[in-house]
Scaffold this active site. Sequence first.
Site, mmCIF file in Angstrom:
data_model
loop_
_atom_site.group_PDB
_atom_site.id
_atom_site.type_symbol
_atom_site.label_atom_id
_atom_site.label_comp_id
_atom_site.label_asym_id
_atom_site.label_seq_id
_atom_site.Cartn_x
_atom_site.Cartn_y
_atom_site.Cartn_z
ATOM 1 N N LYS A 1 -13.889 -4.194 6.227
ATOM 2 C CA LYS A 1 -13.809 -4.413 4.957
ATOM 3 C C LYS A 1 -12.605 -6.182 5.450
ATOM 4 O O LYS A 1 -12.134 -6.020 5.751
ATOM 5 C CB LYS A 1 -12.178 -3.185 4.805
ATOM 6 C CG LYS A 1 -11.468 -4.303 3.062
ATOM 7 C CD LYS A 1 -10.193 -2.442 2.622
ATOM 8 C CE LYS A 1 -10.398 -2.908 1.004
ATOM 9 N NZ LYS A 1 -10.105 -4.274 1.150
ATOM 10 N N ASP B 1 0.817 -1.086 -0.039
ATOM 11 C CA ASP B 1 -0.186 -0.519 -0.064
ATOM 12 C C ASP B 1 0.450 1.001 0.179
ATOM 13 O O ASP B 1 0.187 2.421 -0.391
ATOM 14 C CB ASP B 1 -1.024 -0.295 1.402
ATOM 15 C CG ASP B 1 -2.136 -0.938 0.758
ATOM 16 O OD1 ASP B 1 -2.288 -1.493 -0.249
ATOM 17 O OD2 ASP B 1 -2.526 -1.450 2.396
HETATM 18 S S1 IVH Z 1 -17.780 -3.241 -1.741
HETATM 19 C C1 IVH Z 1 -15.944 -0.793 -6.348
HETATM 20 N N1 IVH Z 1 -17.012 -3.885 0.822
HETATM 21 O O1 IVH Z 1 -11.984 -4.663 -1.390
HETATM 22 C C2 IVH Z 1 -15.546 -2.016 -5.047
HETATM 23 N N2 IVH Z 1 -15.402 -4.065 -0.909
HETATM 24 O O2 IVH Z 1 -9.723 -3.023 -1.899
HETATM 25 C C3 IVH Z 1 -17.161 -2.771 -4.152
HETATM 26 N N3 IVH Z 1 -13.557 -5.957 0.406
HETATM 27 O O3 IVH Z 1 -12.784 -4.919 -4.342
HETATM 28 C C4 IVH Z 1 -16.478 -3.166 -2.886
HETATM 29 N N4 IVH Z 1 -14.727 -5.596 2.241
HETATM 30 O O4 IVH Z 1 -12.858 -7.251 -2.301
HETATM 31 C C5 IVH Z 1 -16.621 -3.444 -0.325
HETATM 32 N N5 IVH Z 1 -17.127 -4.061 3.007
HETATM 33 C C6 IVH Z 1 -16.456 -4.132 1.590
HETATM 34 C C7 IVH Z 1 -15.506 -4.752 1.570
HETATM 35 C C8 IVH Z 1 -14.389 -5.047 0.228
HETATM 36 C C9 IVH Z 1 -13.446 -6.300 1.566
HETATM 37 C C10 IVH Z 1 -13.074 -5.764 -0.874
HETATM 38 C C11 IVH Z 1 -13.768 -5.966 -2.348
HETATM 39 C C12 IVH Z 1 -12.807 -5.047 -2.726
HETATM 40 C C13 IVH Z 1 -11.856 -4.041 -2.602
HETATM 41 C C14 IVH Z 1 -11.142 -3.586 -2.584
#
Ligand code: IVH
Length: 693
Positions: free
Chosen positions: A133, A45
């Site tokens: 996340k 990162d």
């Molecule tokens: S929303 C446009 N919500 O993190 C993408 N992503 O670093 C919208 N991820 O691609 C994703 N937890 O694979 C979303 N609660 C969460 C998440 C999450 C893990 C992942 C996902 C995303 C990546 C981005």
Amino acid sequence: MQNELPFNETMNIKEKIDTLTDDLIRYNFFYHSKDESLIPDEVYDKLYRELINLELEFPQYKRADSPTTQVGYAPLLEFSQKKHNTPMLSLNNIFSAMDQTDVLIQHKELIQFNKRLADALNIPEVSYVATPKYDGVAISLIYHNGVLTSGITRGDGFIGEDVSLNIKTINNIPKVLNVHTPPALLEVRGEILIKTADFIQLNKNQEDLGLKVFANPRNAAAGSLRQLDSNITASRPLHFFAYALLLNKINENCAIKINTYSEQLNFLQTLGFDVGSWYQICHNQNELIAYYENMLLQRDLLPFGIDGVVYKVNNITSQEKLGFVSRAPRFSIAHKFPAQIMETQIIDIEVQVGRTGALTPVARVKPVSVGGVIVSNATLHNQEEIQRKDIHIGDFVYVRRAGDVIPEIVNVILEKRNEKVSKFKMPTLCPVCNSHLIQLEGETIIRCSGGLFCSAQKKQAIIHFASKLAINIDGLGEKIVEQLVENNLIHNIVDIYKLTESNLIQLERFGEKSAYNLITAINNSKNTQFNRLIYALGIRHVGEATAKDLARTFGAFETLMNANTTELMQVNDIGDIVAKSIVDFFSEEHNQNIITQLLNCGIAYDIEASKSNFNENITGKTFVITGTLPNHSRDEVKSLIENLSGKVSNSVSKKTHYVIAGADAGSKLEKATTLGVTIIDEETFLKLIYSEL
Ligand code: IVH
């Protein structure tokens, strides 16, 4: 984190951008295509942000193949590829600043993000939904008329790998949606992960089977999902959390109006998806900060790994107004947690001997606070790991701590290595008892061969010796063995036969009667069978069935102890690994002494081991044992089955004849139900064994 830049200051800007771009492309390739992290996520990162900043400042040097404009990596070629109906994008990241002692001091980037959105939407306060996340693998699931038809990984964001067969083996992914009139087409996105407890168990199993252990739950989840044989995926404890429903795919006959992201999550839950219980609506910036700080505190208590939280604008119309920037939505952001990784230095490497004789090198490091906990030791797993990571005593390294897991060395900071470092050498004898060491072919673990003698292993060895299927000393279980060893009354299995009633009466929890009973049980155990005695010695890879075969073939200790590997391999089912383990055991002088002493203290064995090892209910049948059985350990049941030439497998398939289920049985039980495999409890199993059915 005091991370040094990986290039020297004299490099010009273009070279810097080139180096960063090349490095990040390589890290990306390993991460996305090989499920391997070459550097810690936190370091990635940092470099990534550095590249973004340089590219913003010097756009003329930005390369067309820059990872900042690409999501993920080209899909693996072994799987067939599928185009995503809607690209699977990524999220932009923000961080909070920490002080020297790891305490949060500033949420500057979060405040900027919130201000940017409030300005763009022209409203004073923006409402968000904050979620964890999840640290797993992104997946897109497609449902046609409410039925799960395919699952596609992210791949490069536009084309992913078709892992449909594999995702269908994941228990908590609904195969059919829980809705009356399902829409013709519906897409759900989310994250596949392995929960922390399951990960620890999975790695234990891998280690027991002499297989590669996984570096972290994310790698294990990614590797499990990308198996060409879906039976392997089925045997892994994968879990799915849904975080998005693609609204534009819901057609008219599904009269659902969704206005906010929180309604979307509720709807996903009604459909049968796990959306977790940790999300929260936040009405303003302060509530976002409170959510972040609270999740950071709770991080280690969650049953799965998270690497931050995600904020999404709650109102869908506002989301649409904000739209997207090149690779990410503008309405959402990932707020990453501070590093659970810190830099320190290895002072020394010591070797510990575990209960099963496995030698584990442990790094003593300069104490450092990692995510608020002082770390001074880190496991190095085994010799191969030290070589693979090129770890030397004196090296500067990154240590990582995650939850309750023992801290580990992530990698060496090679730029900081000086000539004072020294190579670590694994000892040639056991550091506890000086017995010789064994490393079986194909195994990474080195073990001490002094099973009966080594004080690091003695408790386990004694407990095994006294157990029901071995010498069977009634009343000499784990607790009593511990008590006897701790009071210095026994040091090895021979000492059991030197115990007297007056020795025992002095101990807590012992009365005259219980002391008498135990001594009687010990005396009774002196008349035993040869096969039990062999099994009781706890030779690696020699289970009850093998012990019987050995007893029948060799008839007496003298012949068995002198047998070479070729002779041993004549015996039914004994291959080179088992043969070598037997030869190693008997060639250790400490073990020879113990056996002589045992025989001298009056142990007598007959060689008429049970010859009736055929049972029509068991012989040739495959069993899976799951959950906790009321009276027998899994190993005991396994031996009973194997003794009668039945098979015990780790995973349920159509070929399984019986699943023996106890309390808290999980996914294996569900799978057995789905496949229609006969499920029995311990009592029914015992009836099968004793042919009452
Ligand atoms: S929303 C446009 N919500 O993190 C993408 N992503 O670093 C919208 N991820 O691609 C994703 N937890 O694979 C979303 N609660 C969460 C998440 C999450 C893990 C992942 C996902 C995303 C990546 C981005």
